[in-house]
Design an enzyme around this catalytic site. Structure first.
Site, PDB file in Angstrom:
ATOM      1  N   ASP A 134      18.728  -3.627  29.903  1.00  0.00           N
ATOM      2  CA  ASP A 134      19.594  -3.657  28.914  1.00  0.00           C
ATOM      3  C   ASP A 134      18.669  -3.931  27.618  1.00  0.00           C
ATOM      4  O   ASP A 134      17.467  -4.321  27.870  1.00  0.00           O
ATOM      5  CB  ASP A 134      20.557  -4.946  28.862  1.00  0.00           C
ATOM      6  CG  ASP A 134      21.677  -4.964  29.681  1.00  0.00           C
ATOM      7  OD1 ASP A 134      21.805  -3.731  30.073  1.00  0.00           O
ATOM      8  OD2 ASP A 134      22.323  -6.305  29.861  1.00  0.00           O
ATOM      9  N   ARG A 184      20.741   4.723  28.828  1.00  0.00           N
ATOM     10  CA  ARG A 184      21.884   4.558  28.379  1.00  0.00           C
ATOM     11  C   ARG A 184      21.939   4.475  26.897  1.00  0.00           C
ATOM     12  O   ARG A 184      21.083   3.988  26.327  1.00  0.00           O
ATOM     13  CB  ARG A 184      22.428   2.948  28.966  1.00  0.00           C
ATOM     14  CG  ARG A 184      23.743   2.712  28.235  1.00  0.00           C
ATOM     15  CD  ARG A 184      23.834   0.962  28.460  1.00  0.00           C
ATOM     16  NE  ARG A 184      23.917   0.744  29.971  1.00  0.00           N
ATOM     17  CZ  ARG A 184      23.606  -0.555  30.422  1.00  0.00           C
ATOM     18  NH1 ARG A 184      23.146  -1.641  29.531  1.00  0.00           N
ATOM     19  NH2 ARG A 184      23.528  -0.766  31.805  1.00  0.00           N
TER      20      ARG A 184
END
Ligand SMILES: Cc1cc2nc3c(=O)[nH]c(=O)nc-3n(C[C@H](O)[C@H](O)[C@H](O)COP(=O)(O)OP(=O)(O)OC[C@H]3O[C@@H](n4cnc5c(N)ncnc54)[C@H](O)[C@@H]3O)c2cc1C
Length: 308
Positions: A134, A184
């Site tokens: 992340d 992402r």
């Protein structure tokens, strides 16, 4: 930035507010909407249900801003337990894990984060799945990308996250669009200063589309994380333009947000991955979700009001 959004993100760092919100009776219901539960077993059963609906999953053991080695060690342990169970339950083919470097000790030094993340990557490989790092606030971007590069020397499938609200992200997309690179792309969830981030939603959206093009034109595996109907449509249109088949890129959405759209896209043959957070440290995650949709924040304002 919407003033209520700034207020919620600023209040999220305040201990008194944290106690008020965590203790408010209505908090539990709001938490349940966005968080799969507190235990590994809860995470597994949410994963099983989503996979049965034709969805893929990435699991986040909630926690961030770890300041001591014992907590970092517990976080790594939680991921190892989760990966073992995913494997044992036959779910590892459909479920990977998302890791925040701050949760595994980035504040204690980059080496600590690299060591913790390496153990999770090694376990994920053994279980037949992957890890995505992340991305957190902009002060950590360079460090996170350095750790990513180091991890990819051993585990090339480790995924990166880039945030369209950062002015630098167009360049980062070009740098990370190489063969096999899992990236992402999201808008970005933190309160950032104007010198590093676009302030207006319109500029963020424009940059998101520029980044969609850069990633689809490359040789990597882009993962488009957004609930924004316009951007989802643009991703589909640009993917066709670049001759990308479903399966050479994927859509990602958060647990509890637009679930009907998630299954609709999956039914059309798209890979759709749901980001499933679980664990006891839900506060920071919940505040970021509420800041994105201040209309849903009545409970938060009530908790504040009852304090004063
Ligand atoms: C899988 C995934 C992983 C993520 N990982 C990270 C990360 O590592 N780092 C990071 O900074 N951020 C991350 N994010 C959060 C992301 O940066 C955004 O903050 C978040 O996704 C909200 O942006 P959005 O693109 O959905 O659009 P928004 O601008 O929030 O919303 C655009 C439109 O989407 C629709 N929509 C949004 N929310 C809802 C809702 N609750 N119900 C119905 N419709 C809705 C509405 O039509 C809305 O107008 C992640 C998001 C996802 C989906």
């Amino acid at each position: 930035m919407n003033p209520l959004r700034s207020l919620i993100l600023a209040a999220a760092d305040n201990d008194a507010v944290r106690r008020a919100v965590a203790g408010a009776p209505v908090s539990r219901d709001v938490v349940r909407r966005f968080v799969a539960g507190e235990t590994t077993a809860d995470a597994i059963s949410a994963t099983r249900a989503l996979v049965a609906d034709g969805l893929s999953v990435t699991l986040d053991h909630l926690g961030e801003d770890t300041r001591d080695r014992a907590t970092a060690e517990r976080t790594v342990g939680a991921y190892l337990e989760l990966l073992d169970l995913l494997h044992a339950e036959g779910l590892a083919r459909h479920a990977e894990v998302s890791v925040k470097l701050s949760a595994v000790g980035q504040a204690l030094g980059e080496d600590a984060a690299l060591t913790g993340a390496s153990r999770i990557c090694a376990a994920a490989e053994q279980c037949g799945t992957t890890v995505t790092l992340d991305m957190e606030d902009h002060t950590t971007t360079d460090s996170t990308l350095r750790v990513l590069a180091e991890l990819r020397r051993t585990w090339p499938s480790v995924g990166a996250v880039l945030q369209a609200y950062l002015r630098r992200t167009g360049d980062d997309c070009l740098a990370l669009a190489g063969p096999g690179s899992r990236v992402r792309l999201c808008k970005g969830a933190y309160a950032e200063p104007a010198d590093v981030a676009f302030a207006s939603p319109h500029e963020v959206d424009l940059n998101y589309v520029r980044c969609v093009n850069a990633l689809l034109a490359g040789d990597g595996y882009p993962m488009f994380a957004t609930h924004d109907p316009r951007l989802v449509e643009i991703v589909g249109e640009r993917a066709r333009w670049y001759g990308r088949e479903p399966g050479t890129y994927e859509h990602q959405m958060l647990y509890g947000i637009r679930p009907v759209e998630q299954t609709r896209l999956a039914a059309q043959g798209h890979v759709v991955r749901v980001y499933v957070p679980y664990g006891r440290q839900w506060y920071g995650y919940l505040m970021r979700r509420l800041a994105e949709r201040p209309a849903n924040s009545a409970f938060f304002l009530r908790a504040l009001a009852t304090r004063s």
